[in-house]
Design a protein around this motif. Sequence first.
Motif, PDB file in Angstrom:
ATOM      1  N   ALA A   1       0.830  -1.204   0.000  1.00 11.28           N
ATOM      2  CA  ALA A   1       0.000   0.000   0.000  1.00 11.28           C
ATOM      3  C   ALA A   1       0.862   1.251   0.000  1.00 11.28           C
ATOM      4  O   ALA A   1       1.966   1.276   0.544  1.00 11.28           O
ATOM      5  N   SER A   2       0.337   2.302  -0.626  1.00  8.40           N
ATOM      6  CA  SER A   2       0.967   3.621  -0.605  1.00  8.40           C
ATOM      7  C   SER A   2      -0.074   4.611  -0.095  1.00  8.40           C
ATOM      8  O   SER A   2      -1.083   4.870  -0.769  1.00  8.40           O
ATOM      9  N   LEU A   3       0.152   5.148   1.100  1.00 10.94           N
ATOM     10  CA  LEU A   3      -0.819   6.021   1.749  1.00 10.94           C
ATOM     11  C   LEU A   3      -0.396   7.476   1.581  1.00 10.94           C
ATOM     12  O   LEU A   3       0.754   7.830   1.857  1.00 10.94           O
ATOM     13  N   TYR A   4      -1.352   8.303   1.157  1.00  6.48           N
ATOM     14  CA  TYR A   4      -1.063   9.714   0.906  1.00  6.48           C
ATOM     15  C   TYR A   4      -2.213  10.552   1.445  1.00  6.48           C
ATOM     16  O   TYR A   4      -3.367  10.346   1.075  1.00  6.48           O
ATOM     17  N   TYR A   5      -1.876  11.520   2.318  1.00  5.19           N
ATOM     18  CA  TYR A   5      -2.902  12.365   2.932  1.00  5.19           C
ATOM     19  C   TYR A   5      -2.509  13.834   2.770  1.00  5.19           C
ATOM     20  O   TYR A   5      -1.592  14.324   3.437  1.00  5.19           O
ATOM     21  N   ASN A   6      -3.201  14.509   1.879  1.00  2.93           N
ATOM     22  CA  ASN A   6      -2.922  15.909   1.593  1.00  2.93           C
ATOM     23  C   ASN A   6      -3.885  16.784   2.374  1.00  2.93           C
ATOM     24  O   ASN A   6      -5.103  16.638   2.260  1.00  2.93           O
ATOM     25  N   SER A   7      -3.352  17.726   3.150  1.00  4.81           N
ATOM     26  CA  SER A   7      -4.197  18.526   4.037  1.00  4.81           C
ATOM     27  C   SER A   7      -5.066  19.525   3.294  1.00  4.81           C
ATOM     28  O   SER A   7      -6.036  20.035   3.848  1.00  4.81           O
TER      29      SER A   7
ATOM     30  N   ASP B   1      -0.299  -6.213   5.413  1.00  2.30           N
ATOM     31  CA  ASP B   1       0.976  -6.901   5.588  1.00  2.30           C
ATOM     32  C   ASP B   1       2.163  -6.026   5.211  1.00  2.30           C
ATOM     33  O   ASP B   1       3.233  -6.131   5.814  1.00  2.30           O
ATOM     34  N   LYS B   2       1.990  -5.178   4.194  1.00  3.49           N
ATOM     35  CA  LYS B   2       3.120  -4.377   3.734  1.00  3.49           C
ATOM     36  C   LYS B   2       2.654  -3.001   3.266  1.00  3.49           C
ATOM     37  O   LYS B   2       1.830  -2.895   2.362  1.00  3.49           O
ATOM     38  N   ILE B   3       3.163  -1.957   3.904  1.00  2.00           N
ATOM     39  CA  ILE B   3       2.895  -0.581   3.481  1.00  2.00           C
ATOM     40  C   ILE B   3       4.206   0.003   2.967  1.00  2.00           C
ATOM     41  O   ILE B   3       5.148   0.202   3.733  1.00  2.00           O
ATOM     42  N   LYS B   4       4.254   0.233   1.672  1.00  2.00           N
ATOM     43  CA  LYS B   4       5.495   0.703   1.057  1.00  2.00           C
ATOM     44  C   LYS B   4       5.793   2.137   1.435  1.00  2.00           C
ATOM     45  O   LYS B   4       6.916   2.484   1.816  1.00  2.00           O
ATOM     46  N   SER B   5       4.790   3.025   1.326  1.00  2.00           N
ATOM     47  CA  SER B   5       5.033   4.439   1.611  1.00  2.00           C
ATOM     48  C   SER B   5       3.868   5.045   2.380  1.00  2.00           C
ATOM     49  O   SER B   5       2.720   4.625   2.231  1.00  2.00           O
ATOM     50  N   PHE B   6       4.192   6.019   3.192  1.00  2.00           N
ATOM     51  CA  PHE B   6       3.203   6.740   3.997  1.00  2.00           C
ATOM     52  C   PHE B   6       3.603   8.211   3.983  1.00  2.00           C
ATOM     53  O   PHE B   6       4.649   8.581   4.509  1.00  2.00           O
ATOM     54  N   ARG B   7       2.776   9.024   3.330  1.00  2.00           N
ATOM     55  CA  ARG B   7       3.075  10.451   3.192  1.00  2.00           C
ATOM     56  C   ARG B   7       1.931  11.271   3.781  1.00  2.00           C
ATOM     57  O   ARG B   7       0.777  11.091   3.404  1.00  2.00           O
ATOM     58  N   VAL B   8       2.274  12.158   4.695  1.00  2.00           N
ATOM     59  CA  VAL B   8       1.264  12.966   5.361  1.00  2.00           C
ATOM     60  C   VAL B   8       1.723  14.426   5.363  1.00  2.00           C
ATOM     61  O   VAL B   8       2.877  14.728   5.671  1.00  2.00           O
ATOM     62  N   PHE B   9       0.808  15.325   4.974  1.00  3.81           N
ATOM     63  CA  PHE B   9       1.117  16.747   4.831  1.00  3.81           C
ATOM     64  C   PHE B   9       0.138  17.590   5.658  1.00  3.81           C
ATOM     65  O   PHE B   9      -0.807  18.160   5.112  1.00  3.81           O
ATOM     66  N   PRO B  10       0.324  17.667   6.973  1.00  7.77           N
ATOM     67  CA  PRO B  10      -0.548  18.516   7.786  1.00  7.77           C
ATOM     68  C   PRO B  10      -0.382  19.985   7.404  1.00  7.77           C
ATOM     69  O   PRO B  10       0.665  20.387   6.887  1.00  7.77           O
ATOM     70  N   ASN B  11      -1.399  20.773   7.706  1.00 10.26           N
ATOM     71  CA  ASN B  11      -1.332  22.195   7.365  1.00 10.26           C
ATOM     72  C   ASN B  11      -0.223  22.891   8.130  1.00 10.26           C
ATOM     73  O   ASN B  11       0.624  23.566   7.565  1.00 10.26           O
TER      74      ASN B  11
END
Length: 412
Positions: free
Chosen positions: A51-57, A87-97
């Motif tokens: 998984a590739s998780l991306y959270y843009n504020s 089982d596997k998270i390749k990337s986790f990107r989080v951009f809080p304000n």
Amino acid sequence: MMAAAGGGDRLTDLPEEILLHILSMLPNSRQVVQMSVLSSEWRFLWKSVQASLYYNSEVYLKPYKKENILDYAASVNRELHYWRFCDKIKSFRVFPNSYEDFIAHDVDLWVHFAFNVGKVEEFTLKFCYFKSLGFAYNFPEYAYTNTVLRNLVLGYCWLRPSGNVKWSNLVSLSIGDAVMTEGVMEKVLSGCPNLECLELDKVVGIRCLDITSAKLTKLIVTIYETDYDEDHCLEIHAPHIRHLELLGLCYDKIHFQLRNVASLVTALISVEVYFADLEENLEKECKYLQELLHHVANVKNLELGPWCIEKLLSMYSNEDERRRRFETNSFNCSLPHLKFFKFINFRGKPSEKKFVHPLIKCLCKNATALKKSVIACNFRRRDVFWDFVVRSLQMCNVPYYSEQRHWFLGTL
């Protein structure tokens, strides 16, 4: 779905490794989970897909209000609650304000998830805005030890490890908008034995950057300082660096000193330097530019930004004096190993066209090993200035070619 001969469907009957490959081709991780409803046998298949998780504020923070910040943090937390089973998270990107005290616990949760739960390979924690450099997220002590992480991007985070840093598999590190010291930087570099690329984006407090690792071959430094009252010099000792980028905005009190860059092959110089009084500091401005070029005299590939080009073209206020000084003194710099140079966003005023030909002539004269040159001009159409550039190139026997909206010079 396509029906199979013995009932069921062909898609479900595919081997699991093929199904996982198909799911991994979807644009985002949410769609992977949504696909699980197509078949009861797929219900838990998504857990085995990287998984590739991306959270843009920006989605949550319009307008900027405390409740919107809390809503954003809560939405990230809800999703992480389900992704903890993956089982596997390749990337986790989080951009809080921006970092606020009332979301400190939430940010701690995200870092804990990345380093301890998800065991991600790529982690980005980058706050979009800030109150001051002193008001930043304090990176937790346990996060300085990790054997899985390969790419790390931090923005507006305090790095103050009390012990050693142990990022044994880290390959790429980007630190932005932070206050650091040589001691902290030394700990970081010594704790990243496999680091290949280091980016320092508006990092304050470092005066000497000593890079001894043979694996670290790419360095990007962006500076943005306009309020220094005293001279500030950033010394870079990097004998194994092959690719160097110096970027940003600063006053002339900021200087770069490249003490040991013997392995340097490619250099991008795209700084913009402000001088207090241009009329009284013409010689100083010329010297500053010469110093920058002198440090990269042995590179094979050179890219120059708009400020460097502008100062090469308009070094003196008197046009005749500008041309004479330019041809005799201003670019008195040998580039014996330069094989490629590039002008970025090349622009020119009609009054400066007299100096295009001397500029190209001097570069060709001083770069005796030159094989290829590129001038990227952002012209929407051919104009008088561009026609003059073409004639100058022809006079110096430099062929050119065009591509899309940008114009380029070809191989010498």
